[in-house]
Design a protein around this motif. Structure first.
Motif, PDB file in Angstrom:
ATOM      1  N   HIS A 147      26.875 -10.432  97.460  1.00 52.17           N
ATOM      2  CA  HIS A 147      27.713 -10.095  98.616  1.00 52.17           C
ATOM      3  C   HIS A 147      28.842  -9.120  98.290  1.00 52.17           C
ATOM      4  O   HIS A 147      29.980  -9.317  98.701  1.00 52.17           O
ATOM      5  CB  HIS A 147      28.269 -11.365  99.273  1.00 52.17           C
ATOM      6  N   TYR A 148      28.497  -8.058  97.571  1.00 51.90           N
ATOM      7  CA  TYR A 148      29.475  -7.001  97.325  1.00 51.90           C
ATOM      8  C   TYR A 148      29.554  -6.113  98.559  1.00 51.90           C
ATOM      9  O   TYR A 148      28.546  -5.848  99.218  1.00 51.90           O
ATOM     10  CB  TYR A 148      29.076  -6.151  96.108  1.00 51.90           C
ATOM     11  N   ASP A 149      30.745  -5.660  98.867  1.00 46.94           N
ATOM     12  CA  ASP A 149      30.943  -4.735  99.973  1.00 46.94           C
ATOM     13  C   ASP A 149      30.788  -3.286  99.514  1.00 46.94           C
ATOM     14  O   ASP A 149      30.401  -2.420 100.293  1.00 46.94           O
ATOM     15  CB  ASP A 149      32.345  -4.914 100.579  1.00 46.94           C
ATOM     16  N   LEU A 150      31.106  -3.034  98.244  1.00 42.67           N
ATOM     17  CA  LEU A 150      31.075  -1.676  97.721  1.00 42.67           C
ATOM     18  C   LEU A 150      30.844  -1.720  96.219  1.00 42.67           C
ATOM     19  O   LEU A 150      31.494  -2.491  95.510  1.00 42.67           O
ATOM     20  CB  LEU A 150      32.418  -0.981  98.018  1.00 42.67           C
ATOM     21  N   ILE A 151      29.916  -0.886  95.752  1.00 46.41           N
ATOM     22  CA  ILE A 151      29.706  -0.705  94.319  1.00 46.41           C
ATOM     23  C   ILE A 151      29.752   0.793  94.071  1.00 46.41           C
ATOM     24  O   ILE A 151      28.974   1.549  94.658  1.00 46.41           O
ATOM     25  CB  ILE A 151      28.371  -1.298  93.830  1.00 46.41           C
ATOM     26  N   VAL A 152      30.659   1.228  93.206  1.00 42.26           N
ATOM     27  CA  VAL A 152      30.800   2.650  92.894  1.00 42.26           C
ATOM     28  C   VAL A 152      30.206   2.933  91.524  1.00 42.26           C
ATOM     29  O   VAL A 152      30.201   2.072  90.647  1.00 42.26           O
ATOM     30  CB  VAL A 152      32.281   3.116  92.941  1.00 42.26           C
ATOM     31  N   GLN A 153      29.702   4.166  91.365  1.00 44.88           N
ATOM     32  CA  GLN A 153      29.126   4.560  90.082  1.00 44.88           C
ATOM     33  C   GLN A 153      29.948   5.631  89.392  1.00 44.88           C
ATOM     34  O   GLN A 153      29.757   5.867  88.219  1.00 44.88           O
ATOM     35  CB  GLN A 153      27.695   5.053  90.284  1.00 44.88           C
ATOM     36  N   GLU A 154      30.805   6.287  90.086  1.00 40.37           N
ATOM     37  CA  GLU A 154      31.631   7.348  89.505  1.00 40.37           C
ATOM     38  C   GLU A 154      33.088   6.994  89.759  1.00 40.37           C
ATOM     39  O   GLU A 154      33.496   6.874  90.910  1.00 40.37           O
ATOM     40  CB  GLU A 154      31.319   8.703  90.135  1.00 40.37           C
ATOM     41  N   ALA A 155      33.846   6.832  88.713  1.00 38.68           N
ATOM     42  CA  ALA A 155      35.264   6.524  88.869  1.00 38.68           C
ATOM     43  C   ALA A 155      36.018   7.030  87.644  1.00 38.68           C
ATOM     44  O   ALA A 155      35.467   7.105  86.546  1.00 38.68           O
ATOM     45  CB  ALA A 155      35.473   5.022  89.030  1.00 38.68           C
ATOM     46  N   VAL A 156      37.263   7.350  87.850  1.00 39.94           N
ATOM     47  CA  VAL A 156      38.105   7.796  86.746  1.00 39.94           C
ATOM     48  C   VAL A 156      38.447   6.619  85.856  1.00 39.94           C
ATOM     49  O   VAL A 156      38.440   6.717  84.632  1.00 39.94           O
ATOM     50  CB  VAL A 156      39.388   8.466  87.291  1.00 39.94           C
ATOM     51  N   TYR A 157      38.734   5.475  86.478  1.00 34.56           N
ATOM     52  CA  TYR A 157      39.070   4.277  85.722  1.00 34.56           C
ATOM     53  C   TYR A 157      38.422   3.087  86.405  1.00 34.56           C
ATOM     54  O   TYR A 157      38.415   2.996  87.634  1.00 34.56           O
ATOM     55  CB  TYR A 157      40.587   4.064  85.669  1.00 34.56           C
ATOM     56  N   VAL A 158      37.897   2.176  85.601  1.00 38.49           N
ATOM     57  CA  VAL A 158      37.314   0.945  86.119  1.00 38.49           C
ATOM     58  C   VAL A 158      37.841  -0.213  85.292  1.00 38.49           C
ATOM     59  O   VAL A 158      37.717  -0.218  84.068  1.00 38.49           O
ATOM     60  CB  VAL A 158      35.767   0.984  86.049  1.00 38.49           C
ATOM     61  N   SER A 159      38.395  -1.179  85.973  1.00 33.51           N
ATOM     62  CA  SER A 159      38.858  -2.388  85.294  1.00 33.51           C
ATOM     63  C   SER A 159      37.641  -3.161  84.805  1.00 33.51           C
ATOM     64  O   SER A 159      36.650  -3.303  85.526  1.00 33.51           O
ATOM     65  CB  SER A 159      39.656  -3.250  86.279  1.00 33.51           C
ATOM     66  N   PRO A 160      37.701  -3.679  83.595  1.00 30.90           N
ATOM     67  CA  PRO A 160      36.581  -4.485  83.085  1.00 30.90           C
ATOM     68  C   PRO A 160      36.275  -5.680  83.994  1.00 30.90           C
ATOM     69  O   PRO A 160      35.153  -6.175  84.010  1.00 30.90           O
ATOM     70  CB  PRO A 160      37.066  -4.959  81.712  1.00 30.90           C
ATOM     71  N   ARG A 161      37.249  -6.089  84.772  1.00 30.91           N
ATOM     72  CA  ARG A 161      37.094  -7.227  85.677  1.00 30.91           C
ATOM     73  C   ARG A 161      36.031  -6.955  86.743  1.00 30.91           C
ATOM     74  O   ARG A 161      35.323  -7.872  87.159  1.00 30.91           O
ATOM     75  CB  ARG A 161      38.457  -7.538  86.313  1.00 30.91           C
ATOM     76  N   ILE A 162      35.890  -5.697  87.178  1.00 32.91           N
ATOM     77  CA  ILE A 162      34.931  -5.387  88.239  1.00 32.91           C
ATOM     78  C   ILE A 162      33.724  -4.594  87.732  1.00 32.91           C
ATOM     79  O   ILE A 162      32.849  -4.241  88.504  1.00 32.91           O
ATOM     80  CB  ILE A 162      35.596  -4.632  89.415  1.00 32.91           C
ATOM     81  N   ASP A 163      33.655  -4.342  86.436  1.00 29.35           N
ATOM     82  CA  ASP A 163      32.540  -3.592  85.851  1.00 29.35           C
ATOM     83  C   ASP A 163      31.326  -4.518  85.710  1.00 29.35           C
ATOM     84  O   ASP A 163      31.375  -5.507  84.980  1.00 29.35           O
ATOM     85  CB  ASP A 163      32.940  -3.025  84.491  1.00 29.35           C
ATOM     86  N   ILE A 164      30.257  -4.187  86.413  1.00 25.81           N
ATOM     87  CA  ILE A 164      29.044  -5.018  86.364  1.00 25.81           C
ATOM     88  C   ILE A 164      27.899  -4.305  85.625  1.00 25.81           C
ATOM     89  O   ILE A 164      26.735  -4.666  85.784  1.00 25.81           O
ATOM     90  CB  ILE A 164      28.589  -5.452  87.776  1.00 25.81           C
ATOM     91  N   THR A 165      28.240  -3.337  84.795  1.00 27.19           N
ATOM     92  CA  THR A 165      27.219  -2.564  84.078  1.00 27.19           C
ATOM     93  C   THR A 165      26.346  -3.469  83.211  1.00 27.19           C
ATOM     94  O   THR A 165      25.117  -3.318  83.191  1.00 27.19           O
ATOM     95  CB  THR A 165      27.876  -1.458  83.226  1.00 27.19           C
ATOM     96  N   ASP A 166      26.957  -4.400  82.493  1.00 28.87           N
ATOM     97  CA  ASP A 166      26.164  -5.312  81.646  1.00 28.87           C
ATOM     98  C   ASP A 166      25.177  -6.119  82.480  1.00 28.87           C
ATOM     99  O   ASP A 166      24.024  -6.311  82.072  1.00 28.87           O
ATOM    100  CB  ASP A 166      27.084  -6.260  80.866  1.00 28.87           C
ATOM    101  N   GLN A 167      25.609  -6.552  83.649  1.00 28.04           N
ATOM    102  CA  GLN A 167      24.739  -7.315  84.542  1.00 28.04           C
ATOM    103  C   GLN A 167      23.564  -6.445  85.013  1.00 28.04           C
ATOM    104  O   GLN A 167      22.422  -6.910  85.064  1.00 28.04           O
ATOM    105  CB  GLN A 167      25.568  -7.802  85.740  1.00 28.04           C
TER     106      GLN A 167
END
Length: 178
Positions: A147-167
């Motif tokens: 139930h994510y509302d938004l997932i971005v792939q390009e960002a200048v900075y991403v907090s590890p808290r919202i980074d789902i790359t490993d998943q």
């Protein structure tokens, strides 16, 4: 692996989309907080099993041509060294013939190398596009399931808290195993 990751205008549009999503979310009275995540596409293209398999496929596909180019470069070097070494003992006509032969071989080598690079880049882009397409399907599944509302792939900075790359990497590996 070289694939364009975006331009300034693409990032600007993403920023506006993010701002609009956040603004719309905040504007809803009593609405729940927007769920946002980020994915590092570069990591997907470097670390996913499908990206690594694509790289190995490309290496196998282009190995013969690459070896041919390396052999041709070595032959060019040998001919150039021989001409330099023997130039003083050659007649003007023989020297001109050897230089012409060397020049023709060099032109052929440059053309073949350019064609090789163009073909390799085209195939690499095709393979990486397929990897990104699979990754985007997985990202969409994760967004729907969690139930994510938004997932971005390009960002200048991403907090590890919202980074789902490993998943995403784990889900891609699981899908590849099936």
């Amino acid at each position: 692996m070289i694939l364009p990751t975006g331009t300034f205008s693409k990032r600007l549009i993403c920023t506006f989309a993010l701002a609009a999503a956040l603004g719309a979310s905040a504007a809803q009275a009593g609405a729940q907080e927007a769920r946002i995540a980020a994915v590092n596409s570069d990591r997907i293209l470097r670390e996913s099993a499908s990206a690594q398999a694509a790289q190995k496929k490309l290496e196998a596909e282009f190995a013969k041509r690459d070896k041919g180019l390396r052999d041709m470069a070595q032959r060019l070097k040998s001919m150039s060294d021989a001409l330099d070494k023997n130039a003083a003992s050659l007649s003007t006509i023989e020297r001109a013939d050897k230089q012409r032969e060397l020049s023709n071989l060099d032109s052929d080598f440059q053309r073949k190398r350019r064609e090789f690079n163009e073909d390799l880049n085209q195939r690499r882009n095709e393979e990486l596009a397929a990897v990104l397409e699979r990754a985007n399907r997985v990202i969409k599944q994760i967004a729907e399931q969690q139930h994510y509302d938004l997932i971005v792939q390009e960002a200048v900075y991403v907090s590890p808290r919202i980074d789902i790359t490993d998943q995403v990497l784990k889900a891609l590996a699981a899908n590849a195993a099936n």
